[in-house]
Design a protein around this motif. Structure first.
Motif, PDB file in Angstrom:
ATOM      1  N   ASP A  88     -27.840  11.170   0.610  1.00 44.91           N
ATOM      2  CA  ASP A  88     -28.655  12.317   0.995  1.00 44.91           C
ATOM      3  C   ASP A  88     -30.054  12.265   0.384  1.00 44.91           C
ATOM      4  O   ASP A  88     -31.042  12.556   1.061  1.00 44.91           O
ATOM      5  N   SER A 144     -33.069  10.093   5.422  1.00 44.43           N
ATOM      6  CA  SER A 144     -32.599  11.265   6.168  1.00 44.43           C
ATOM      7  C   SER A 144     -33.759  12.074   6.726  1.00 44.43           C
ATOM      8  O   SER A 144     -33.626  12.731   7.757  1.00 44.43           O
ATOM      9  N   LYS A 147     -29.042   7.483   9.976  1.00 45.86           N
ATOM     10  CA  LYS A 147     -27.902   8.327  10.355  1.00 45.86           C
ATOM     11  C   LYS A 147     -26.685   7.477  10.693  1.00 45.86           C
ATOM     12  O   LYS A 147     -25.550   7.813  10.312  1.00 45.86           O
TER      13      LYS A 147
END
Length: 414
Positions: A357, A384, A395
């Motif tokens: 993340d 991201s 992704k």
């Protein structure tokens, strides 16, 4: 009793012989030092003036007063080759005098504007206003003039380039309204010879007078070469500013008759268009079990030319970021003279957190240049928050761990 006496006599004779031999060796060394030839003269060529150690007064100090300077100035003849070291400014330059400017061999190449400025006293006020207005308009469009000389030494089979000076450079520093110029020169098309001058501080008319000699270049190959001068301004806190460039094809230039003085206008650099940065093929794989990210830099294609030679020496620098802080960096090998490079190099990064993340990865495609800083050809960011194909690729990596996924990406501006 006779044996100790004989031993003592021999010892005395040995001591006398050793002392006399030592004295003889010392005398020989002293005589050899007195007959030794003086050391080789160190010659430093600075702006066409030769400085010899025996011509410099060792008692001369840099802190003398103005009276001593005036005496030395009056005692020194005009045509003397002695150099007054105290007249240099903080940059090591010497102030230009009117006599020196008039005796310069480059006066023949001067423009009519310079002659009009020298005859200022004989020009009417109206014509003087028109001249100054025209010169101010020309300064906005022109980037200055570069003066240099070319020569070929047939005995040493060497090509000699002397970068004399540049005049009328624009100010790259808006606060001080000056520049810190230097010149980088490359012999094209092979880019084997790359040199650069020293940086001269806070001047728009730098006088370099630096000579570069290139050995091993046959005279028959001179016609196939091209000289590329890049005029830059040094910036300590960021990338150096490019003032302009000069391109000199040597085809048709005759150097057999001796030194050739030349001057050329500095033009704007041929900047690449942002739409043609090229493409980069990369493959990534996230290993959730070991919490590592495997990056493979595969290929690059359609890379733009970095200079007028049309050839780039690309390599890729890979930076790993965690929460916008770089935590690791890698780079590939340099591929010489190609717009379509094949790297096939693998790098493994350890991820400091669980998941991807806060992780992003940056690819910088650079052109290797030994003479100056490496120039960024293009940039690619995967993460991201990345847009376009970079976000889509990231992704897929997160959704399909332990799978190597490769994609082509368009490079953006560096």
């Amino acid at each position: 009793d006779e044996i100790p006496t004989v031993v003592g006599i021999f010892s005395a004779f040995g001591l006398v012989f050793s002392v006399s031999l030592f004295a003889w060796i010392c005398c020989q060394r002293k005589s050899s030092k007195s007959n030794k030839t003086p050391p080789y003269k160190f010659v430093h060529v600075l702006k066409g003036v030769d400085i010899y150690p025996e011509n410099l007064n060792s008692k001369k100090k840099f802190g003398e007063d103005d009276k001593s300077e005036a005496k030395n100035k009056s005692a020194m003849p005009k045509n003397s080759l002695h150099l007054d070291l105290e007249k240099r400014d903080l940059n090591g330059n010497f102030p230009k005098t009117t006599a020196k400017t008039q005796s310069s061999p480059d006066l023949e190449n001067s423009s009519p504007k310079h002659f009009a400025e020298r005859k200022k006293d004989s020009v009417s006020p109206d014509s003087l206003k028109s001249i100054t207005s025209l010169s101010s308009e020309d300064k906005q469009d022109k980037l200055g003039t570069l003066f240099f000389s070319l020569e070929y030494n047939f005995e040493k089979k060497a090509f000699v380039v002397n970068i004399k000076e540049a005049r009328g450079l624009p100010a790259m520093d808006e606060q001080s309204m000056t520049s810190d110029p230097y010149i980088k020169m490359t012999i094209l098309p092979e880019k084997k010879h790359k040199v650069k001058t020293r940086v001269l501080r806070k001047t728009l008319d730098p006088a370099f007078d630096e000579t570069f000699t290139f050995y091993g270049i046959p005279y028959s190959q001179i016609q196939d070469l091209t000289l590329h001068f890049m005029v830059l301004s040094f910036d300590r806190f960021s990338r150096d500013d490019v003032i302009g460039e000069v391109l000199i094809p040597l085809a048709g230039i005759e150097l057999s008759e001796g030194r050739l003085l030349m001057d050329r206008e500095i033009i704007k650099r041929n900047v690449r268009k942002s739409s043609g940065r090229g493409e980069l093929l990369v493959s990534l794989c996230y290993q959730s079990t070991t919490n590592t990210l495997t990056v493979v830099v595969l290929k690059a294609r359609h890379l733009p030319k970095s200079d007028v030679s049309g050839l780039s020496d690309p390599y890729v620098k890979v930076n790993l970021y965690h929460a916008k802080k770089r935590i690791s960096k890698k780079k590939t090998h340099v591929k010489k003279c190609t717009p379509n490079a094949v790297f096939n190099e693998l790098f493994v990064f350890d991820i400091p957190c669980e998941g991807l993340d806060d992780i992003s990865i940056e690819f910088l495609v650079l052109d290797s240049d030994r003479g100056s800083r490496n120039e960024v050809i293009g940039r690619l960011t995967l993460g991201s928050s990345a847009e376009g194909t970079g976000g889509e690729h990231w992704k897929e990596i997160c959704e399909y761990p332990r799978r190597q996924i490769a994609k082509w990406h368009m490079l953006c501006d560096g």
